[in-house]
Each structure stands twice: as structure tokens, then as C-alpha cells.
Design a protein around this motif. Structure first.
Motif, PDB file in Angstrom:
ATOM      1  N   ALA A 183     -10.869  38.929  66.545  1.00 42.67           N
ATOM      2  CA  ALA A 183     -10.007  38.243  67.512  1.00 42.67           C
ATOM      3  C   ALA A 183     -10.142  38.851  68.903  1.00 42.67           C
ATOM      4  N   GLU A 213      -8.946  32.921  59.896  1.00 38.31           N
ATOM      5  CA  GLU A 213      -8.487  31.728  60.607  1.00 38.31           C
ATOM      6  C   GLU A 213      -7.045  31.884  61.077  1.00 38.31           C
ATOM      7  N   LEU A 216      -6.932  34.263  64.091  1.00 37.51           N
ATOM      8  CA  LEU A 216      -7.447  33.651  65.319  1.00 37.51           C
ATOM      9  C   LEU A 216      -6.464  32.627  65.880  1.00 37.51           C
ATOM     10  N   LEU A 217      -5.826  31.877  64.998  1.00 40.58           N
ATOM     11  CA  LEU A 217      -4.829  30.907  65.453  1.00 40.58           C
ATOM     12  C   LEU A 217      -3.616  31.616  66.053  1.00 40.58           C
ATOM     13  N   ARG A 221      -7.072  32.407  69.629  1.00 42.53           N
ATOM     14  CA  ARG A 221      -8.503  32.639  69.850  1.00 42.53           C
ATOM     15  C   ARG A 221      -9.380  31.640  69.088  1.00 42.53           C
ATOM     16  N   MET A 222      -8.763  30.755  68.346  1.00 45.49           N
ATOM     17  CA  MET A 222      -9.511  29.770  67.569  1.00 45.49           C
ATOM     18  C   MET A 222      -9.989  28.655  68.475  1.00 45.49           C
ATOM     19  N   LYS A 223     -11.263  28.246  68.277  1.00 46.70           N
ATOM     20  CA  LYS A 223     -11.848  27.151  69.038  1.00 46.70           C
ATOM     21  C   LYS A 223     -12.283  26.048  68.084  1.00 46.70           C
ATOM     22  N   LEU A 228     -16.634  29.272  60.891  1.00 53.96           N
ATOM     23  CA  LEU A 228     -16.228  30.445  60.125  1.00 53.96           C
ATOM     24  C   LEU A 228     -16.809  30.318  58.724  1.00 53.96           C
TER      25      LEU A 228
END
Length: 242
Positions: A183, A213, A216-217, A221-223, A228
Motif C-alpha cells: 500500500a 485488496e 488497498l481499499l 490505494r486501489m485502482k 492482483l
């Protein structure tokens, strides 16, 4: 990724005119079959990078006899080049930077880059130095250890001393620590994360990916276009820009 886990590890990194192998720790039979599957002659690669000298990373060393081999510890072979943390060198058209990891053997991670892409390869470390964040941030691709779920590991039949070895600072990264580092590392150019060296008893692909996941959420930071995935012990996994 040709093999990833405690029974053996091997990864092939290539660009348009260069091929590097990282580790060769599974059986010669399996590696020959895997190299045949991806259409590469193991005797014609440009170099072999060794992370460390545990058997699951060097078992098939003889398969690469005559290939320039880069390792910190003396392997007792011809064509070896001794390397050290923070060393930089070039193999064909791929630039390599050595990263010190924290394991119960002298262990390296690697930053590999050319004019178009940057790949970070980190496995077999119980602790990851945050001082490396500036160097390794915003790479295109990360192959990063997510070895165990602590709860699952503690429920296995492994002896207590083995469990202690795994969770200590010179052991292996758990899912939560791996996700935390990732992250902090990924950036706008990052397109893929492959979780590696997963324990077959003390983890699951679903658990490791879920933790990543969710982290990151939570950290925003999730795109949408970020892949993944998790590498398996004996299954070829391809990725990157092809």
C-alpha cells in the motif's frame, strides 16, 4: 513465475532482447517442462540471480551451468559473480539493483528495470526496511512475498520452533505486513501485483488476496486497472507487459 513456495521457486524476467532467471529451487524435471511450456531454452538465458542459498531457491543450479550467476554467498560454481546489498549492475539490457532483505540466510531482493518498466522482486523476508520505499515506489510490477496468515499458521501441525522461525523478523512476511508495504509502495504507474511464496498449509490464495485488496481499499490505494494475483507452487503464471 514458474514456481513459488516452500517446495521451490523460479521466476523468468524478460524484455524484448534479454532474459533473466531469478532462483532455480525446484526439480530439474519440472523446470525443464516449465521452460519448454514458455518456449525458452534455460541454457540460453543472459543471467541467473539467486536470492539466497536455501534449497528451495538453488536446487536445480546445475541446470544453469555456464550461465553467469549472481549471488551473495559462494556457490562453489564457475561463472559466479559475488554481489552485495545495494550493488548495481546490468545483465544484457536489464539494470539490476540489489536490496537487502531480512531472512535466516543472507538474502537479496531485486529491482529490475529497463527504459520502459520497473519490476520489484521481494521474497523470503520477515522484515522489510521502509528506507527502501523511495527507491522501490511506483514500479510497474511487484512480485512480493505474502507467506502466511498468522491464525492459519498457528493451527498447522508444524512444530512450535518452526512457527516461531516463520513469524520472526528474519522469517517470512505475513499477509497483513505484505499488504501494508505494498500500500505504501504502489503508485500511478503500477499495473500488477503478484503475491509470492505463499505457504500451502498456513495460507490460501483467497485469504492473501482478500487482505491485500481490503488494505488497498482502506488506504485508498486501489485502482480500477490494478491486477492482483497470487503465484502457485507448481503452475506457470505470466504477467507484465507482453
Amino acid at each position: 513465475m514458474l514456481a513459488s513456495g516452500s517446495k521451490g521457486n523460479c521466476c523468468v524476467v524478460e524484455n524484448k532482447d534479454s532474459r533473466i532467471v531469478i532462483d532455480c529451487g525446484t526439480t530439474k524435471k519440472y523446470l525443464n517442462s516449465s521452460f519448454n511450456e514458455i518456449g525458452i531454452d534455460p541454457h540460453a538465458v543472459d543471467g541467473l540471480l539467486i536470492t539466497h542459498t536455501h534449497k528451495d531457491h538453488i536446487a536445480a543450479l546445475k541446470l544453469f551451468e555456464g550461465i553467469d550467476t549472481y549471488a551473495e554467498e559462494d556457490l562453489g560454481i564457475m561463472n559466479q559473480k559475488i554481489i552485495h546489498p545495494d550493488d548495481e549492475f546490468t545483465i544484457s539490457s536489464i539494470h539490476v539493483r540489489c536490496i537487502r532483505l531480512s531472512h535466516d540466510a543472507a538474502c537479496m531482493g531485486y529491482l529490475l528495470e529497463d527504459e520502459e518498466s520497473r519490476l520489484v522482486y521481494v521474497t523470503d523476508t520477515g522484515y522489510f526496511k521502509e528506507e527502501y520505499y523511495p527507491l522501490l515506489c511506483n514500479a510497474d510490477d511487484y512480485i512480493f512475498e505474502s507467506n502466511h496468515d498468522i491464525g492459519m499458521l498457528m493451527k498447522t501441525s508444524r512444530p512450535a520452533y518452526v512457527k516461531q522461525r516463520i513469524i520472526q523478523d528474519n522469517g517470512h512476511l505475513c499477509n497483513e505486513d505484505s499488504a501494508k508495504h505494498l500500500a505504501n509502495l504502489i503508485g500511478e504507474r503500477t499495473r500488477e501485483i503478484v503475491l509470492a511464496h505463499l505457504s500451502e498449509e498456513g495460507n490460501s490464495h483467497e485469504r492473501a488476496l482478500t487482505v491485500l485488496e481490503e488494505t488497498l481499499l482502506r488506504e485508498q490505494r486501489m485502482k480500477e486497472n490494478l491486477k492482483l494475483r497470487a503465484a502457485k507452487q507448481h503452475e506457470v503464471l505470466t504477467g507484465g507487459r507482453r
